[in-house]
Write a protein that holds these residues in place. Sequence first.
Motif, PDB file in Angstrom:
ATOM      1  N   ALA A 327     -41.360  14.980  17.504  1.00  0.00           N
ATOM      2  CA  ALA A 327     -41.211  16.342  16.073  1.00  0.00           C
ATOM      3  C   ALA A 327     -39.791  16.371  16.207  1.00  0.00           C
ATOM      4  CB  ALA A 327     -42.253  17.111  16.424  1.00  0.00           C
ATOM      5  N   GLN A 328     -39.012  16.865  17.341  1.00  0.00           N
ATOM      6  CA  GLN A 328     -38.398  17.725  17.547  1.00  0.00           C
ATOM      7  C   GLN A 328     -37.167  16.540  17.100  1.00  0.00           C
ATOM      8  OE1 GLN A 328     -37.976  18.480  21.638  1.00  0.00           O
ATOM      9  NE2 GLN A 328     -38.030  20.357  21.567  1.00  0.00           N
ATOM     10  N   ALA A 329     -37.069  15.379  17.072  1.00  0.00           N
ATOM     11  CA  ALA A 329     -36.283  13.962  16.922  1.00  0.00           C
ATOM     12  C   ALA A 329     -36.206  14.075  14.987  1.00  0.00           C
ATOM     13  CB  ALA A 329     -36.176  12.483  17.678  1.00  0.00           C
ATOM     14  N   GLN A 330     -37.412  13.796  14.651  1.00  0.00           N
ATOM     15  CA  GLN A 330     -37.187  14.030  13.151  1.00  0.00           C
ATOM     16  C   GLN A 330     -36.773  15.045  12.248  1.00  0.00           C
ATOM     17  OE1 GLN A 330     -38.686  11.387  11.403  1.00  0.00           O
ATOM     18  NE2 GLN A 330     -38.386  12.785   9.099  1.00  0.00           N
ATOM     19  N   ARG A 332     -34.437  17.522  13.636  1.00  0.00           N
ATOM     20  CA  ARG A 332     -32.677  17.231  13.708  1.00  0.00           C
ATOM     21  C   ARG A 332     -32.245  15.934  12.709  1.00  0.00           C
ATOM     22  NH1 ARG A 332     -33.416  17.472  19.217  1.00  0.00           N
ATOM     23  NH2 ARG A 332     -34.346  14.624  19.890  1.00  0.00           N
ATOM     24  N   ARG A 333     -33.024  14.882  12.884  1.00  0.00           N
ATOM     25  CA  ARG A 333     -33.297  13.690  11.751  1.00  0.00           C
ATOM     26  C   ARG A 333     -32.898  14.749  10.109  1.00  0.00           C
ATOM     27  NH1 ARG A 333     -35.769  10.400  14.608  1.00  0.00           N
ATOM     28  NH2 ARG A 333     -37.728  10.618  13.052  1.00  0.00           N
ATOM     29  N   LEU A 334     -33.613  15.059   9.738  1.00  0.00           N
ATOM     30  CA  LEU A 334     -33.665  15.835   9.018  1.00  0.00           C
ATOM     31  C   LEU A 334     -32.622  17.080   8.184  1.00  0.00           C
ATOM     32  CD1 LEU A 334     -37.798  16.468   7.944  1.00  0.00           C
ATOM     33  CD2 LEU A 334     -35.979  14.971   7.554  1.00  0.00           C
ATOM     34  N   ALA A 335     -31.787  17.896   9.353  1.00  0.00           N
ATOM     35  CA  ALA A 335     -31.637  18.374   9.684  1.00  0.00           C
ATOM     36  C   ALA A 335     -29.658  17.754   9.227  1.00  0.00           C
ATOM     37  CB  ALA A 335     -31.737  19.425  10.584  1.00  0.00           C
ATOM     38  N   THR A 336     -29.733  16.396   9.919  1.00  0.00           N
ATOM     39  CA  THR A 336     -28.480  15.988   9.687  1.00  0.00           C
ATOM     40  C   THR A 336     -28.496  15.454   8.174  1.00  0.00           C
ATOM     41  OG1 THR A 336     -28.566  15.379  12.090  1.00  0.00           O
ATOM     42  CG2 THR A 336     -27.241  13.963  10.718  1.00  0.00           C
ATOM     43  N   GLU A 337     -29.612  15.002   8.343  1.00  0.00           N
ATOM     44  CA  GLU A 337     -29.197  14.278   6.045  1.00  0.00           C
ATOM     45  C   GLU A 337     -29.253  15.605   5.603  1.00  0.00           C
ATOM     46  OE1 GLU A 337     -30.176  11.434   3.325  1.00  0.00           O
ATOM     47  OE2 GLU A 337     -29.583  11.098   5.424  1.00  0.00           O
ATOM     48  N   TYR A 338     -29.935  17.097   5.504  1.00  0.00           N
ATOM     49  CA  TYR A 338     -29.503  18.070   5.486  1.00  0.00           C
ATOM     50  C   TYR A 338     -28.092  18.107   4.505  1.00  0.00           C
ATOM     51  CZ  TYR A 338     -30.266  22.286   2.617  1.00  0.00           C
ATOM     52  OH  TYR A 338     -29.925  23.883   1.772  1.00  0.00           O
ATOM     53  N   SER A 339     -27.461  18.872   5.901  1.00  0.00           N
ATOM     54  CA  SER A 339     -26.104  18.477   5.742  1.00  0.00           C
ATOM     55  C   SER A 339     -24.889  17.802   4.795  1.00  0.00           C
ATOM     56  CB  SER A 339     -26.185  18.957   7.540  1.00  0.00           C
ATOM     57  OG  SER A 339     -26.579  19.795   7.829  1.00  0.00           O
ATOM     58  N   ARG A 340     -25.620  16.891   4.952  1.00  0.00           N
ATOM     59  CA  ARG A 340     -24.886  15.638   4.294  1.00  0.00           C
ATOM     60  C   ARG A 340     -24.155  15.664   3.138  1.00  0.00           C
ATOM     61  NH1 ARG A 340     -25.858  10.655   2.544  1.00  0.00           N
ATOM     62  NH2 ARG A 340     -27.518  10.886   2.457  1.00  0.00           N
ATOM     63  N   LEU A 341     -26.548  15.907   2.826  1.00  0.00           N
ATOM     64  CA  LEU A 341     -26.024  15.947   1.366  1.00  0.00           C
ATOM     65  C   LEU A 341     -25.545  17.156   0.592  1.00  0.00           C
ATOM     66  CD1 LEU A 341     -30.370  14.729   0.857  1.00  0.00           C
ATOM     67  CD2 LEU A 341     -28.043  13.397   0.678  1.00  0.00           C
ATOM     68  N   ARG A 342     -25.566  18.150   1.403  1.00  0.00           N
ATOM     69  CA  ARG A 342     -24.776  19.564   0.816  1.00  0.00           C
ATOM     70  C   ARG A 342     -23.463  19.710   0.760  1.00  0.00           C
ATOM     71  NH1 ARG A 342     -28.116  24.544   0.653  1.00  0.00           N
ATOM     72  NH2 ARG A 342     -26.273  25.375   0.446  1.00  0.00           N
ATOM     73  N   GLY A 343     -23.250  18.809   2.144  1.00  0.00           N
ATOM     74  CA  GLY A 343     -21.134  19.113   1.824  1.00  0.00           C
ATOM     75  C   GLY A 343     -21.028  19.724   2.853  1.00  0.00           C
ATOM     76  N   THR A 344     -22.124  20.233   3.637  1.00  0.00           N
ATOM     77  CA  THR A 344     -22.015  21.109   4.879  1.00  0.00           C
ATOM     78  C   THR A 344     -22.643  20.935   6.511  1.00  0.00           C
ATOM     79  OG1 THR A 344     -23.439  22.405   4.648  1.00  0.00           O
ATOM     80  CG2 THR A 344     -21.918  22.786   3.256  1.00  0.00           C
ATOM     81  N   ASN A 345     -21.944  21.583   6.956  1.00  0.00           N
ATOM     82  CA  ASN A 345     -22.837  21.418   8.381  1.00  0.00           C
ATOM     83  C   ASN A 345     -23.501  21.806   8.577  1.00  0.00           C
ATOM     84  OD1 ASN A 345     -23.011  19.999  10.576  1.00  0.00           O
ATOM     85  ND2 ASN A 345     -20.868  21.120  12.015  1.00  0.00           N
ATOM     86  N   VAL A 346     -25.093  22.255   8.173  1.00  0.00           N
ATOM     87  CA  VAL A 346     -25.660  23.346   8.120  1.00  0.00           C
ATOM     88  C   VAL A 346     -26.432  23.346   9.815  1.00  0.00           C
ATOM     89  CG1 VAL A 346     -27.668  24.697   7.760  1.00  0.00           C
ATOM     90  CG2 VAL A 346     -25.633  23.954   5.934  1.00  0.00           C
TER      91      VAL A 346
END
Length: 492
Positions: A327-330, A332-346
Amino acid sequence: MSPSMSSPQNLGAGWSQWRLRLTARLQRQAQPLFLTAEGLRPLLDGANSPQRTAQEWAEAHRGTAARLIVSARLLHELVCEPGLPLAQEADLQAYGRQQFSHYFGAAAKQWPLASWRLGASPAQGVEQSAEQCGLSALHGLDWSALRLVFEANAVQLRQVQPAWAPVLAHVLASEPIWAAAPQAGLAWVEGQVLTWLQLRAGRVQALRQLRLPEASLAALHETLAELRSGFAGPVLALGFGLSVEPSQTDAGASEGVRLLGRLTGTAPQAEWFAPPRQASNSAPTPDFLGPRQVYSRLAWGLAATAAVVLVTAAVGLQQSQQARAEAQAQQRRLATEYSRLRGTNVAPVTKPVARGAEQAQPLRAAAEVQKLLQLDWEPLLANVEQAGLSGGATANASAQAALSWLALDINATRGDLRLEGLAADKLLPLQVADRLNAAPGWREVMLSRFQTAEQGMSGQRFELSAKLQPASLQRELPPLPTPAAVAEGKTP
């Protein structure tokens, strides 16, 4: 529980110790060791094996099972007069301590004792031999410290017997003609120490320890000649540690005495102490570990259920930790994908409080598993079994209560225990609760549920709840009051 107790290192050490103990328990054959004041001599290694201290041997054989044969040099023997009121083990032990302290001083009260009994059986003709009992006392070493050494190294002691006991069992099995004689004698020799056993129709009638004038064959023959005055039965002799004069032979013996092997060896032989294939009812079985306890199928069933619960809890803990990591790995993957789509390093949003709770849950489960592994199940299961068998009846009741256990649930962290059972009537559960309430380590034993059994089951279904103090549990429940004591109002 402190963090140090629940650390992975301590959990790993506890699991390793438990695994060694399980390996020792599952070992089919225990290693025979000859115990002397100087240390241990492994019998399977041959006569030339060096003698080692108990600490050295235990550290080199961790996770094994052992059987100790105690040298006669560390023993004093007592055979009780027939007819004494010594039917109970506690009475026999108290009588033995009184006799040994009378002859050897106050220090003898602390000696470990190994008792033995032979029930009454018919002898030759119409004469019947009475019940015979006796004790062996162990002196000359610190028995408590020796047991701690074996315990610390996960060495399981299965038997601790005086040397004469397995020797007698071996001779009774290998010499049937001698064993069937109306009178017979057996001499066990350890240098100058002679253990003399006199038998009647294969049953021990007398047991004495004597000291030879010197450790020689000539001195042995002279002593046996004195012991055989007025005694016409055959005599067998075996042992080690004697010297022989140049004019004598090791096999030379007095008339009526037969030597079983050489008595001039330097060490005992393993075959002298090997258990016979078929145990003899006339051979005493003293054991410094105490009388053997025979457990019913209920105890083994409860133990198997507890083992299944422990394994299930361990598997569940491992699966929950794995699911948490995934669950923690998932996340982190979702957070990385969200940051990429927003164009920011959230940075991923975390909740420290919730994360702490998630981390505490596996630790609590691990602590519960550790407490279950450390719990001494033997006295707990024995108490439950004894309470169910007695049903609260008096000690002289003629029939056992009709009571069956259905379930056992325990929380080792809180010390809560729940027992579910089926009784023939409503009085039996109350008697069981009273019996357990009076036992050490049991508190607040209450009948929490009582109802008529479901369809297909006859009787009353009940549930008991209790608080446990595992360190105070004892293998035996307090004795039941006799009918006379109940009538007089002298119940505990």
